[in-house]
Motif scaffolding. Structure first.
Motif, PDB file in Angstrom:
ATOM      1  N   ASP A 215       0.824  -1.214   0.000  1.00  0.00           N
ATOM      2  CA  ASP A 215       0.000   0.000   0.000  1.00  0.00           C
ATOM      3  C   ASP A 215       0.854   1.257   0.000  1.00  0.00           C
ATOM      4  O   ASP A 215       0.432   2.299  -0.525  1.00  0.00           O
ATOM      5  CB  ASP A 215      -0.917   0.006   1.224  1.00  0.00           C
ATOM      6  CG  ASP A 215      -2.011  -1.053   1.158  1.00  0.00           C
ATOM      7  OD1 ASP A 215      -2.285  -1.559   0.051  1.00  0.00           O
ATOM      8  OD2 ASP A 215      -2.587  -1.368   2.222  1.00  0.00           O
TER       9      ASP A 215
ATOM     10  N   GLN B  24       4.451  -5.656  -3.802  1.00  0.00           N
ATOM     11  CA  GLN B  24       3.400  -5.851  -4.805  1.00  0.00           C
ATOM     12  C   GLN B  24       3.671  -7.088  -5.654  1.00  0.00           C
ATOM     13  O   GLN B  24       2.746  -7.838  -5.984  1.00  0.00           O
ATOM     14  CB  GLN B  24       3.282  -4.605  -5.673  1.00  0.00           C
ATOM     15  CG  GLN B  24       2.733  -3.407  -4.913  1.00  0.00           C
ATOM     16  CD  GLN B  24       2.940  -2.085  -5.630  1.00  0.00           C
ATOM     17  OE1 GLN B  24       3.404  -2.049  -6.780  1.00  0.00           O
ATOM     18  NE2 GLN B  24       2.593  -0.982  -4.976  1.00  0.00           N
TER      19      GLN B  24
ATOM     20  N   ARG C  33      -5.897  -6.882  -1.855  1.00  0.00           N
ATOM     21  CA  ARG C  33      -4.807  -6.989  -2.833  1.00  0.00           C
ATOM     22  C   ARG C  33      -4.585  -8.445  -3.258  1.00  0.00           C
ATOM     23  O   ARG C  33      -4.358  -8.718  -4.438  1.00  0.00           O
ATOM     24  CB  ARG C  33      -3.505  -6.420  -2.263  1.00  0.00           C
ATOM     25  CG  ARG C  33      -3.384  -4.918  -2.360  1.00  0.00           C
ATOM     26  CD  ARG C  33      -1.997  -4.452  -1.974  1.00  0.00           C
ATOM     27  NE  ARG C  33      -1.854  -3.013  -2.097  1.00  0.00           N
ATOM     28  CZ  ARG C  33      -1.498  -2.393  -3.209  1.00  0.00           C
ATOM     29  NH1 ARG C  33      -1.217  -3.109  -4.295  1.00  0.00           N
ATOM     30  NH2 ARG C  33      -1.390  -1.080  -3.250  1.00  0.00           N
TER      31      ARG C  33
END
Length: 310
Positions: free
Chosen positions: A221, A228, A267
């Motif tokens: 984030d 990621q 996510r």
């Protein structure tokens, strides 16, 4: 209160908690009549002993619901029933103590019926990860679930394992420490790469590693490309478990994913959606939004209906 054969009993036996719900047999929208949760250790011994499980569950249900409950249709999703034989052994042991119809499945198999899907692929992503489904012949098939050291892709400890590897690899390439590296070092209380490698190794345990999984999502984030990518790869590996199940002849085209990590982390959900869409576009993915015990109640109702028609 006691339970008559007009009611069914759904049981979700987890590693830490057991939830038991009774509900009307003929009303899919009917509210639960009884809903109780107890520690699994309060009635269950070690895994792999169906007779002991049957004795303990019989005693628990009679104590909490009364002896009339023994005539109700019973569906059990059991942590530790990892193959068809183990499920059948527990079924057989329960049938010597319950007069109503009995069905036993792996606890992951409760997720699809909990979402109103009669048959599907279950994908658990929490402390561990595993994909499960029944073949057209009714055999329980699994992919993954080999533990946090060897696999359990996408699980809480596996995310920390892969995040640590990614941070150390980036440092080996001479890249500066990013948000993920700083977060992991702070979480493990160290100052450098050598300290991180040592602390993670010394603290090797599923719970110890898994407790730090939120750091991976927080770093993502905050813009960490390393975090990621770790999450993206977790989605790819989870989708691969689904592919492996499908390649074994499983006919179902819906996957229901549940477990603490996948349910709480958008996510990872997005990464899994993308990976499934890329690998197997015909698959429909759902994220569990109901308690698994709802699936046990649905299976008990189905079993009760079949019993009435025979």
């Amino acid at each position: 209160m006691g339970v008559s054969p007009k009611y069914v009993i759904g049981v979700d036996i987890g590693g830490t908690k057991t939830r038991i719900v009774t509900a009307p047999a003929d009303d899919a929208d009917g509210a639960a009549l009884e809903d109780l949760t107890v520690a699994s250790s309060a009635w269950r011994g070690g895994l792999g002993d169906p007779r002991s499980d049957a004795i303990g569950l019989h005693r628990l249900i009679v104590d909490r619901l009364g002896p009339s409950a023994l005539a109700a249709a019973l569906a059990v999703g059991a942590h530790g029933c990892e193959n068809t034989r183990q499920c059948r052994e527990l079924e057989d042991a329960l049938r010597t103590r319950f007069s109503g119809p009995v069905i036993v499945v792996n606890d992951s198999e409760l997720m699809a019926p909990a979402m109103g899907i009669p048959e599907g692929i279950g994908l658990v992503v929490g402390t561990g990860s595993i994909a499960t489904a029944r073949s057209a012949e009714g055999e329980l098939l699994t992919a993954g679930g080999w533990g946090w050291l060897l696999g359990d892709e996408g699980s809480a400890p596996a995310l920390v394992r892969e995040a640590t590897r990614a941070v150390l690899a980036a440092l080996d390439r001479g890249e500066p420490l990013d948000r993920l590296g700083r977060r992991l070092m702070a979480a493990f209380g160290v100052q450098d790469a050598a300290g991180l490698a040592l602390a993670v190794t010394d603290g090797a345990a599923a719970t110890a590693w898994g407790d730090h999984a939120p750091e991976v999502f927080a770093a993502a984030d905050e813009g960490s490309s390393t975090a990621q990518e770790v999450i993206r790869q977790a989605g790819v590996q989870l989708a691969l478990l689904v592919q492996r199940i499908r390649q074994r002849g499983v006919p179902w085209d819906t996957v229901v994913a549940g477990g603490a990590v996948i349910e709480r982390q958008p996510r990872l959900q997005a990464a899994l959606y993308d990976a499934v869409e890329s690998a197997t576009p015909s698959i429909r993915l759902r994220i569990l939004s109901q308690p698994p015990v709802v699936g046990a109640v649905a299976l008990a109702r189905r079993s009760a209906a079949r019993s009435e028609n025979t």
